[in-house]
Write a protein that holds these residues in place. Structure first.
Motif, PDB file in Angstrom:
ATOM      1  N   GLU B 180       0.835  -1.200   0.000  1.00 33.80           N
ATOM      2  CA  GLU B 180       0.000   0.000   0.000  1.00 33.80           C
ATOM      3  C   GLU B 180       0.875   1.258   0.000  1.00 33.80           C
ATOM      4  OE1 GLU B 180      -0.379  -2.658   1.995  1.00 33.80           O
ATOM      5  OE2 GLU B 180      -2.092  -3.428   0.848  1.00 33.80           O
ATOM      6  N   ALA B 181       1.975   1.202   0.758  1.00 35.53           N
ATOM      7  CA  ALA B 181       2.866   2.362   0.820  1.00 35.53           C
ATOM      8  C   ALA B 181       3.556   2.583  -0.522  1.00 35.53           C
ATOM      9  CB  ALA B 181       3.908   2.144   1.923  1.00 35.53           C
ATOM     10  N   ILE B 182       3.898   1.492  -1.194  1.00 34.02           N
ATOM     11  CA  ILE B 182       4.547   1.608  -2.510  1.00 34.02           C
ATOM     12  C   ILE B 182       3.565   2.175  -3.533  1.00 34.02           C
ATOM     13  CG2 ILE B 182       5.507   0.262  -4.419  1.00 34.02           C
ATOM     14  CD1 ILE B 182       6.766  -1.572  -2.252  1.00 34.02           C
ATOM     15  N   ILE B 183       2.328   1.692  -3.475  1.00 30.84           N
ATOM     16  CA  ILE B 183       1.314   2.230  -4.386  1.00 30.84           C
ATOM     17  C   ILE B 183       1.107   3.721  -4.107  1.00 30.84           C
ATOM     18  CG2 ILE B 183      -1.160   2.180  -4.960  1.00 30.84           C
ATOM     19  CD1 ILE B 183      -0.990  -0.903  -4.408  1.00 30.84           C
ATOM     20  N   ALA B 184       1.029   4.097  -2.833  1.00 32.74           N
ATOM     21  CA  ALA B 184       0.808   5.508  -2.477  1.00 32.74           C
ATOM     22  C   ALA B 184       1.954   6.388  -2.978  1.00 32.74           C
ATOM     23  CB  ALA B 184       0.659   5.641  -0.960  1.00 32.74           C
ATOM     24  N   ALA B 185       3.181   5.886  -2.879  1.00 34.43           N
ATOM     25  CA  ALA B 185       4.334   6.674  -3.338  1.00 34.43           C
ATOM     26  C   ALA B 185       4.278   6.885  -4.847  1.00 34.43           C
ATOM     27  CB  ALA B 185       5.641   5.979  -2.932  1.00 34.43           C
ATOM     28  N   HIS B 186       3.883   5.850  -5.575  1.00 26.57           N
ATOM     29  CA  HIS B 186       3.769   5.984  -7.034  1.00 26.57           C
ATOM     30  C   HIS B 186       2.597   6.891  -7.429  1.00 26.57           C
ATOM     31  CE1 HIS B 186       6.518   2.526  -7.019  1.00 26.57           C
ATOM     32  NE2 HIS B 186       6.826   2.881  -8.251  1.00 26.57           N
ATOM     33  N   GLU B 187       1.505   6.749  -6.668  1.00 28.10           N
ATOM     34  CA  GLU B 187       0.325   7.578  -6.938  1.00 28.10           C
ATOM     35  C   GLU B 187       0.671   9.058  -6.797  1.00 28.10           C
ATOM     36  OE1 GLU B 187      -3.383   7.545  -4.336  1.00 28.10           O
ATOM     37  OE2 GLU B 187      -3.643   5.743  -5.545  1.00 28.10           O
ATOM     38  N   LYS B 188       1.393   9.364  -5.753  1.00 31.61           N
ATOM     39  CA  LYS B 188       1.786  10.761  -5.513  1.00 31.61           C
ATOM     40  C   LYS B 188       2.642  11.284  -6.673  1.00 31.61           C
ATOM     41  CE  LYS B 188       2.894  14.490  -2.970  1.00 31.61           C
ATOM     42  NZ  LYS B 188       3.711  15.177  -3.948  1.00 31.61           N
ATOM     43  N   LEU B 189       3.623  10.516  -7.092  1.00 28.37           N
ATOM     44  CA  LEU B 189       4.509  10.965  -8.174  1.00 28.37           C
ATOM     45  C   LEU B 189       3.730  11.189  -9.470  1.00 28.37           C
ATOM     46  CD1 LEU B 189       7.549   8.615  -7.539  1.00 28.37           C
ATOM     47  CD2 LEU B 189       7.679  11.106  -7.634  1.00 28.37           C
ATOM     48  N   VAL B 190       2.860  10.244  -9.799  1.00 29.05           N
ATOM     49  CA  VAL B 190       2.161  10.326 -11.083  1.00 29.05           C
ATOM     50  C   VAL B 190       1.080  11.403 -11.059  1.00 29.05           C
ATOM     51  CG1 VAL B 190       0.656   9.082 -12.688  1.00 29.05           C
ATOM     52  CG2 VAL B 190       2.667   7.948 -11.724  1.00 29.05           C
ATOM     53  N   LEU B 191       0.262  11.405 -10.014  1.00 22.53           N
ATOM     54  CA  LEU B 191      -0.818  12.399  -9.963  1.00 22.53           C
ATOM     55  C   LEU B 191      -0.251  13.810  -9.863  1.00 22.53           C
ATOM     56  CD1 LEU B 191      -3.326  10.325  -7.856  1.00 22.53           C
ATOM     57  CD2 LEU B 191      -3.774  11.227 -10.123  1.00 22.53           C
ATOM     58  N   SER B 192       0.763  13.990  -9.033  1.00 21.56           N
ATOM     59  CA  SER B 192       1.401  15.311  -8.986  1.00 21.56           C
ATOM     60  C   SER B 192       2.076  15.629 -10.309  1.00 21.56           C
ATOM     61  CB  SER B 192       2.442  15.359  -7.858  1.00 21.56           C
ATOM     62  OG  SER B 192       1.843  15.161  -6.613  1.00 21.56           O
ATOM     63  N   GLY B 193       2.680  14.627 -10.915  1.00 19.04           N
ATOM     64  CA  GLY B 193       3.403  14.831 -12.176  1.00 19.04           C
ATOM     65  C   GLY B 193       2.519  15.385 -13.279  1.00 19.04           C
ATOM     66  N   VAL B 194       1.237  15.018 -13.261  1.00 12.93           N
ATOM     67  CA  VAL B 194       0.320  15.547 -14.277  1.00 12.93           C
ATOM     68  C   VAL B 194      -0.486  16.722 -13.725  1.00 12.93           C
ATOM     69  CG1 VAL B 194       0.186  13.342 -15.494  1.00 12.93           C
ATOM     70  CG2 VAL B 194      -1.538  13.898 -13.753  1.00 12.93           C
ATOM     71  N   GLY B 195      -0.011  17.256 -12.606  1.00 15.21           N
ATOM     72  CA  GLY B 195      -0.627  18.485 -12.108  1.00 15.21           C
ATOM     73  C   GLY B 195      -1.909  18.269 -11.337  1.00 15.21           C
ATOM     74  N   ALA B 196      -2.154  17.043 -10.898  1.00 14.78           N
ATOM     75  CA  ALA B 196      -3.373  16.757 -10.134  1.00 14.78           C
ATOM     76  C   ALA B 196      -3.055  16.600  -8.653  1.00 14.78           C
ATOM     77  CB  ALA B 196      -4.055  15.492 -10.667  1.00 14.78           C
ATOM     78  N   ALA B 197      -2.116  17.410  -8.174  1.00  9.98           N
ATOM     79  CA  ALA B 197      -1.645  17.265  -6.794  1.00  9.98           C
ATOM     80  C   ALA B 197      -2.788  17.358  -5.796  1.00  9.98           C
ATOM     81  CB  ALA B 197      -0.601  18.317  -6.473  1.00  9.98           C
ATOM     82  N   GLN B 198      -3.718  18.234  -6.065  1.00 11.46           N
ATOM     83  CA  GLN B 198      -4.836  18.418  -5.133  1.00 11.46           C
ATOM     84  C   GLN B 198      -5.666  17.152  -4.992  1.00 11.46           C
ATOM     85  OE1 GLN B 198      -4.630  19.444  -8.109  1.00 11.46           O
ATOM     86  NE2 GLN B 198      -6.557  19.054  -9.168  1.00 11.46           N
TER      87      GLN B 198
END
Lengths: 220, 220
Positions: B180-198
């Protein structure tokens, strides 16, 4: 066969390395015979041993030299930059640019780690670790300075390196996008990905698009 | 040798496929002999042809089935999700989870495209294109909705896939971080990467760290 010191030594060695890279890239290390390698270079199989010790040493040298080149050139690219945002931007630009021209070496360094003998494997993993550590340190510094927001430094380091290296699987010179446009696209993903969106260049941020004239792109 | 329809047909085929994956992963497709493959399974070399047509067909089936599985399971993961942010989060979670358990198949699908005959290569590239297109469409929809900011959809698609797939090179079960922590870390990178940080989950965004208890991590 005695080792000869001839005027063509370095030239032949370079030819052996180039042919080795190509053969390993095309068929894999295990499937590359020294007989075929010699034939590609246009020398007798026995003459190979004037230039290389073993097939394993050739692979190790190719992979090791690749990562040493990366490390040396990265340190030049980062020289004089103290700000984590500037460092990360320089890292992205360097890594993308370098990988545009070394597709085969990168493929070998990634796919043939399996074929390195334990001592050589450990040496390569240590070198690769030094390269990864440069990026991890930039991320750590950026988090300390409050300019990056990273869930896990180690995961982010591996993920960003994979993102940037992925270019090797699709980039072809002369495609739809200029080199600068490709670098800008990666810079946006990585800098935004670590929460440094405000640091991305104004032009890209304002329009969400590349400047006009970013030309025609390729995936073969 | 006549083709037999015996009760052990599917079982033997499955054993051949498993041994094939392991041998190709360890030594490369070109270096895998059918004699060795048969020995691994415990049958005569000639008996292989009761189960597979050629070595090339075996490789093609392995790669094609891998990508078909990916596509089918991705569509299940995306079913019922219409919002691009939710879709992207589901894509990341699915891709990371799937790749945690298919390291060898993924390596083969990426490193042995070179060994596919032209017709098979084209079929696999088309299938892979369909998978890439799922992600490209999510990004396109998110940009249209104004929730993503992406410089170039195609570059972002390839880069995000490389980022997520990179996990295969370092993930080992039982490491420092939970799945779950690994998925969360990837989710943060990808979602923030496309500007969906919020759009990233509150817990990760607020603290910039994983929840306590995300345990002990691995790179072999």
């Amino acid at each position: 066969m005695a080792r000869t010191i001839g005027s063509h030594g370095p030239t032949t060695l370079e030819a052996i390395r180039k042919a080795g890279v190509r053969l390993i890239y095309e068929n894999g290390y295990e499937a590359m015979s020294l007989r075929k390698l010699a034939a590609e270079v246009g020398i007798q199989a026995g003459s190979l041993y004037n230039h290389i010790s073993t097939k394993q040493d050739l692979l190790f040298d190719l992979v090791q030299d690749h990562i040493n080149d990366l490390l040396r050139e990265l340190d030049l690219a980062l020289a004089g930059k103290a700000d984590p945002v500037e460092q990360l931007r320089a890292f992205v630009s360097f890594h993308v640019t370098y990988h545009m021209t070394r597709k085969r070496e990168v493929f070998i360094a990634n796919s043939e780690l399996r074929s390195l003998e334990p001592k050589n494997y450990d040496a390569v993993v240590a070198l690769r670790g030094a390269y990864e550590q440069r990026l991890a340190q930039i991320l750590t510094d950026g988090v300390s300075d409050g300019v990056f927001e990273v869930v896990d430094i180690q995961v982010a380091t591996f993920a960003i390196l994979a993102l940037l290296t992925g270019l090797c699987t699709w980039y072809r010179p002369g495609g739809r996008l200029t080199r600068e446009a490709i670098i800008a696209a990666h810079e946006k993903l990585v800098l935004s990905g670590v929460g440094a969106a405000q640091a991305v260049t104004g032009e890209v941020r304002e329009t969400g698009r590349l400047p006009h004239g970013a030309a025609a792109g390729a995936r073969s």
